[in-house]
Structures are given as structure tokens and as C-alpha cells.
Design a protein around this motif. Structure first.
Motif, PDB file in Angstrom:
ATOM      1  N   LEU A  14       0.821  -1.212   0.000  1.00 19.66           N
ATOM      2  CA  LEU A  14       0.000   0.000   0.000  1.00 19.66           C
ATOM      3  C   LEU A  14       0.854   1.260   0.000  1.00 19.66           C
ATOM      4  O   LEU A  14       0.544   2.242  -0.690  1.00 19.66           O
ATOM      5  N   VAL A  15       1.937   1.224   0.787  1.00 18.08           N
ATOM      6  CA  VAL A  15       2.843   2.377   0.849  1.00 18.08           C
ATOM      7  C   VAL A  15       3.479   2.610  -0.515  1.00 18.08           C
ATOM      8  O   VAL A  15       3.551   3.742  -1.008  1.00 18.08           O
ATOM      9  N   VAL A  16       3.954   1.533  -1.143  1.00 16.92           N
ATOM     10  CA  VAL A  16       4.596   1.648  -2.453  1.00 16.92           C
ATOM     11  C   VAL A  16       3.607   2.159  -3.497  1.00 16.92           C
ATOM     12  O   VAL A  16       3.921   3.062  -4.287  1.00 16.92           O
ATOM     13  N   LEU A  17       2.396   1.587  -3.500  1.00 17.10           N
ATOM     14  CA  LEU A  17       1.377   2.029  -4.456  1.00 17.10           C
ATOM     15  C   LEU A  17       0.961   3.476  -4.206  1.00 17.10           C
ATOM     16  O   LEU A  17       0.770   4.254  -5.151  1.00 17.10           O
ATOM     17  N   GLY A  18       0.828   3.832  -2.916  1.00 17.93           N
ATOM     18  CA  GLY A  18       0.467   5.199  -2.573  1.00 17.93           C
ATOM     19  C   GLY A  18       1.554   6.176  -2.992  1.00 17.93           C
ATOM     20  O   GLY A  18       1.268   7.254  -3.533  1.00 17.93           O
ATOM     21  N   ASP A  19       2.806   5.803  -2.775  1.00 17.46           N
ATOM     22  CA  ASP A  19       3.936   6.647  -3.175  1.00 17.46           C
ATOM     23  C   ASP A  19       3.933   6.833  -4.694  1.00 17.46           C
ATOM     24  O   ASP A  19       4.130   7.944  -5.194  1.00 17.46           O
ATOM     25  N   TRP A  20       3.688   5.729  -5.422  1.00 18.74           N
ATOM     26  CA  TRP A  20       3.659   5.817  -6.885  1.00 18.74           C
ATOM     27  C   TRP A  20       2.503   6.691  -7.369  1.00 18.74           C
ATOM     28  O   TRP A  20       2.680   7.533  -8.250  1.00 18.74           O
ATOM     29  N   ALA A  21       1.324   6.508  -6.773  1.00 15.18           N
ATOM     30  CA  ALA A  21       0.137   7.251  -7.210  1.00 15.18           C
ATOM     31  C   ALA A  21       0.280   8.744  -6.937  1.00 15.18           C
ATOM     32  O   ALA A  21       0.058   9.581  -7.827  1.00 15.18           O
ATOM     33  N   VAL A  22       0.650   9.092  -5.717  1.00 16.78           N
ATOM     34  CA  VAL A  22       0.797  10.507  -5.358  1.00 16.78           C
ATOM     35  C   VAL A  22       1.957  11.129  -6.135  1.00 16.78           C
ATOM     36  O   VAL A  22       1.859  12.250  -6.635  1.00 16.78           O
ATOM     37  N   GLY A  23       3.068  10.396  -6.236  1.00 16.02           N
ATOM     38  CA  GLY A  23       4.221  10.906  -6.972  1.00 16.02           C
ATOM     39  C   GLY A  23       3.909  11.144  -8.433  1.00 16.02           C
ATOM     40  O   GLY A  23       4.348  12.146  -9.021  1.00 16.02           O
TER      41      GLY A  23
END
Length: 306
Positions: A14-23
Motif C-alpha cells: 500500500l505504501v509503495v502504491l500510494g507513493d507511486w500514485a501521489v508521486g
């Protein structure tokens, strides 16, 4: 134990996906900003194709008038100066620009405290370099300044985390979008008022030289010899010509001309030409640019002869 590991892995995903999405959203918003400093950076990186480009700190931004250079040489010119930025950023910006095309002439405004001197309160800035996602040498530049950038740049958000507020507030024009701007040059129209008893305090060439800054100055000179003109524009009341001797030697070693007008007897002593003691007003910038034109023509002629 299996449940704990599953939960931990799920959180990590979730952290990785969230980082990718927001980034990804921040990168898109950054790339589609057309005003203020970010818009300027995007335009220079993606669209400038001028024959002559000017790089350097705010003294470049406010001192070099492209229309005068164009009228005198017949070549297009764009002022790529940036407030509060020095040699490391401008080296990166030039490399970014050169990935698209190669200007016929690069003019670099050399500013002692941004490009040579070690100052703890004015270190090389990484904010804009981090956002240059298409720059092939970006990561090596970042690591040369801070080895931890290798790790932090794994995040998609990190390059833009300090820019998020700026992105959201870059929809309205600022001084970079001045209606009087001339191909990147931003004019200033005030007249300097000095306090009673004011005296110029010259900087001294001493052991406080920033080897990192000088290293990137050396890279700029060696990689662009033959199409580079280094200039020190006037400073009000200046008598500090000698502090640029090391830069002169470096330029001479690689056959790059350096024009030092920091103590120009006319401009540096005429208070009416100045916005403040480090920046010319529009009248002063016009006078300085006209004085610089013969040097620009000379190097252009030499390049044609070669």
C-alpha cells in the motif's frame, strides 16, 4: 506469525502504491504548471531553442536584455537566469537543455558567492534538480552533493515533496511572468536609495572556496569550450576584480573568454542605473548589455572562423 507477515507485506504494498500514485500526480501537476518559477523551468527545459542562451543567478536574470543581443547579432537569445540559484543548478539546466539541442553560444554570469565561495547559508540547492526526471545525469549530480539521494530518490513523492505547495500556488503570474519580460529577461525599474555613509564592502578571495562549486564550474567550462562566454557583470561601487583571478586562470586554461566588468568605471559608479547594490535596473541592464555586445560578436566571429 503468518498473519503478521501478511499484514506487514500488505502495508508495504500500500505504501509503495500510494507513493507511486501521489508521486505520479505531483509529476503530472509539475509538468503542466506554466506560471512562476516552475513554469519557467518547464519552458526552458522543454521549449527554448535560442541560438544564444544566458545562464546564472538573479544577476543574469536582471542584467542581460535578449532583444538588444538579437538586434545586434541577428541571432535569437533567451535569458535562462534564475533567482537564488548557482553553478550546480545551472550546469544541470544546461545539460537538460542540451539533450534537445546545442546553442551556438552560452553566456554564463559568474557570481562569486553562488559559484565559487563556500557559504554555509548558500549551499548548492537540489530542489529543482530533483524534478528534472528526463535529465540523464541527474542522479550522478545529486549523489555528488549528497550520497543519501541514492536512497531517497527511490520515492516517487520525494522529488516533489517540497514543491507540492508551490505547484498548487503557481497558477497566478509572478515577477517571472512580468508583462515587460523580454525572452526570459525580467526588468527592474526602481532606483537605488543608499543610506547615509554607505560604503561598498568587497569580498575577499580566501580559503573559503567551495571545491564542489568550482568543480562544476570547471565541468561547465571544459564541456562547453568554444561556445561559452563567461561574464562578471557590474556591481555597484565594486573594486573586487581580483577575486575572479582563479576563474580567469581556469577559463584561460581551456581557451574560454572571461569578460570581467564587475568594476566597470561607468556603470558601477552610476547610482541611477541600479535597483540595489547587486542588481541593475532596466536602464542599467540596457547599458550593460550594449557594452557586452562587442564581446559576444567577437566570440561568434571566432567560432565561424574555426
Amino acid at each position: 506469525m503468518k498473519k503478521f507477515i501478511y499484514t506487514l507485506l500488505s502495508l508495504l504494498v500500500l505504501v509503495v502504491l500510494g507513493d507511486w500514485a501521489v508521486g505520479s500526480w505531483l509529476r503530472y501537476a509539475f509538468a503542466h504548471t506554466s506560471h512562476d518559477e516552475i513554469g519557467r523551468l518547464n519552458y526552458i527545459s522543454d521549449s527554448v531553442t535560442a541560438d544564444i542562451v544566458v545562464l546564472g543567478s538573479s544577476r543574469a536574470l536582471h542584467h542581460y536584455v535578449p532583444s538588444i543581443i538579437t538586434d545586434s547579432t541577428g541571432l535569437t537569445c533567451y535569458n535562462c537566469g534564475f533567482e537564488d540559484e548557482g553553478i550546480v543548478f545551472h550546469y544541470a539546466l544546461l545539460r537538460q537543455l542540451q539533450q534537445r539541442y546545442r546553442p551556438r553560444l552560452i553566456i554564463y554570469e559568474l557570481t562569486y558567492d553562488y559559484d565559487i565561495q563556500y557559504l554555509s547559508w548558500r549551499p548548492p540547492k537540489l530542489t529543482h534538480i530533483r524534478t528534472m526526471s528526463d535529465l540523464a545525469c541527474r542522479d550522478s549530480i545529486l549523489r555528488s552533493i549528497d550520497p543519501w539521494q541514492r536512497l531517497t530518490m527511490l520515492s516517487h513523492i520525494y522529488p516533489y515533496n517540497s514543491q507540492a505547495f508551490t505547484i498548487m500556488n503557481s497558477q497566478e503570474p509572478t515577477h517571472y511572468d512580468n508583462a515587460m519580460a523580454d525572452n526570459g529577461y525580467v526588468p527592474q525599474f526602481k532606483h537605488m536609495q543608499l543610506p547615509s555613509g554607505w560604503k561598498f564592502k568587497p569580498q575577499k578571495w580566501n580559503e573559503h572556496v567551495d571545491s564542489l562549486k568550482v568543480g562544476y564550474l570547471n565541468k561547465l567550462i571544459t564541456e562547453n569550450a568554444g561556445r561559452l562566454l563567461v561574464v562578471v557583470s557590474p556591481r555597484y561601487g565594486s573594486t573586487e576584480d581580483e577575486i575572479y583571478d582563479a576563474a580567469r586562470r581556469l577559463c584561460h586554461e581551456h581557451g574560454v573568454p572571461l569578460v570581467c566588468m564587475v568594476s566597470d568605471p561607468v556603470i558601477s559608479r552610476n547610482q541611477s542605473l541600479w535597483e540595489d547594490d547587486g542588481h541593475l535596473n532596466h536602464t542599467g541592464a540596457q547599458a550593460f548589455t550594449r557594452q557586452l555586445v562587442p564581446h559576444i560578436k567577437e566570440i561568434l566571429t571566432q567560432n565561424i572562423e574555426k
